[in-house]
Design a protein around this motif. Sequence first.
Motif, mmCIF file in Angstrom:
data_model
loop_
_atom_site.group_PDB
_atom_site.id
_atom_site.type_symbol
_atom_site.label_atom_id
_atom_site.label_comp_id
_atom_site.label_asym_id
_atom_site.label_seq_id
_atom_site.Cartn_x
_atom_site.Cartn_y
_atom_site.Cartn_z
ATOM 1 N N TYR A 82 0.765 -1.237 0.094
ATOM 2 C CA TYR A 82 0.063 0.149 0.005
ATOM 3 C C TYR A 82 0.934 1.263 0.010
ATOM 4 N N GLU A 110 -9.456 2.827 -0.056
ATOM 5 C CA GLU A 110 -10.868 2.472 -0.062
ATOM 6 C C GLU A 110 -11.556 1.199 0.175
ATOM 7 N N THR A 123 -8.431 -7.397 -9.430
ATOM 8 C CA THR A 123 -8.177 -6.129 -8.624
ATOM 9 C C THR A 123 -8.417 -6.578 -7.213
ATOM 10 N N TYR A 156 -8.522 -0.630 -4.212
ATOM 11 C CA TYR A 156 -8.668 0.540 -4.722
ATOM 12 C C TYR A 156 -7.861 1.545 -3.909
ATOM 13 N N TYR A 157 -7.516 2.776 -4.631
ATOM 14 C CA TYR A 157 -7.173 3.861 -3.811
ATOM 15 C C TYR A 157 -8.314 4.997 -4.378
ATOM 16 N N SER A 158 -8.476 5.784 -3.478
ATOM 17 C CA SER A 158 -9.378 7.226 -3.807
ATOM 18 C C SER A 158 -8.908 7.658 -4.789
ATOM 19 N N THR A 159 -9.901 8.440 -5.785
ATOM 20 C CA THR A 159 -9.255 9.032 -7.008
ATOM 21 C C THR A 159 -9.566 10.529 -6.808
ATOM 22 N N LEU A 164 -4.457 3.204 -9.940
ATOM 23 C CA LEU A 164 -5.037 3.614 -8.510
ATOM 24 C C LEU A 164 -5.731 2.335 -8.044
ATOM 25 N N GLU A 165 -5.613 1.106 -8.664
ATOM 26 C CA GLU A 165 -5.876 0.042 -8.178
ATOM 27 C C GLU A 165 -4.895 -1.128 -8.324
ATOM 28 N N GLU A 166 -4.712 -1.944 -7.239
ATOM 29 C CA GLU A 166 -3.607 -2.880 -7.284
ATOM 30 C C GLU A 166 -4.003 -4.337 -7.766
#
Length: 398
Positions: free
Chosen positions: A67, A75, A90, A93-96, A185-187
């Motif tokens: 992270y 998120e 996926t 997620y991260y916040s965009t 912004l997604e791993e």
Amino acid sequence: MKWRSKIFIGAAILFVAANLYLLFKDNSKVARSLYVPQWTTAKEQNIRETMKTEGVTAPLEEQPVYYDERKGSFEGFLVKKGEEVQSGKTLFYYSTDNYEDAIAVLESERKSLENQLDALENKWDDLNDIDYDSSRSVLDDELLINDYSVEIDLYQTEVEINRLESEIEKYDEQIASIDKKLPQLEEVSDINGVVKSINQDLSNPVITIVSKESMVEGMLSEAEQSKVEPGMEVTVTLSNSNKTYKGSIQEVAHFPEDEPKVKKESEYPFTVVLDKKVENLAHGTHVDVKIVKKAVANAITVPYDSIDKAGKTKSVYVLENGKVQKQKVTTGLHVNSIQQIKKGLKEGETLANKPLQFQKGNPTFYTPMQVKKWEKNMYQDIRKKEMLKQLSKGFLSF
């Protein structure tokens, strides 16, 4: 007494008497004959020098997922521990919001520059439309100054247009750079496998993915480490099972597993990759590992004890046509009681199981009588005269 028993007793007496006579007779050939209690033949076979050790199965691949708070706020997870995932799945997620706000600001500023550019381009067109007579007299100072003023204004307008175009290009690059980050912004999982662990407190690695395919891990002693190399063939056997799998050495560590200590022997990790995927093989399964250090196919081999060693010279004692011949050989791989002969001996040649002692030449040899192998049908149909003739011939053949 039956005639067969009489023949057997007579033959035995004759055999002992003949041998005693030949043995003690002056210049007897028997005295120069060698007794060969056991013999063998050179064989062609595949030989391998192996080393046994132990190991445990482990995931073939492992992907730690981290992270990065610089990318945005977290998120939430989209997978659970123990869940099977495919490559590209996926994980979280991260916040965009921050990125989208930054793009909006850049696009607003870019729009302002575009409006300025449109105005300057219109001005430049208007200045180009001004028509003046190039044949005017240089004495008309007022008109001449006016013409120069238009040219300077055109030049300055063009310079400003170029500057705005350069600024707008920079904004385009910044916006494109942020656009490229949005998909990141997604791993996602890079491998097919299973979610091994998830850290809800976001401590890194926040997620660990392991493949379902297995490899084998083990330890080598200091002496073993120097003899094992990547690429060596390996046979893996499940403990308490007859199931075996083929593989090869993938890596041998050059640094010990633990911090070296003077009074403690170091151990070095090694890994084995299996040739084929093994279904339903749980990670952590204990296995026996047999490493093939050397292998020779179709090698000519003899018993190791049959080799006579005199310094660097090595020989065997070949038995042929009733004679003993000391024959020099070049040896190769030695595995347990088997010795490879690289040169000096052919497959099928007969030789003594142990080195023989004699001075020189090619003495004759004799072997023990295999009485247990006699059978009635061997002499049942032979006439008495023929039997005695053959026995005498054998006794006196020395």
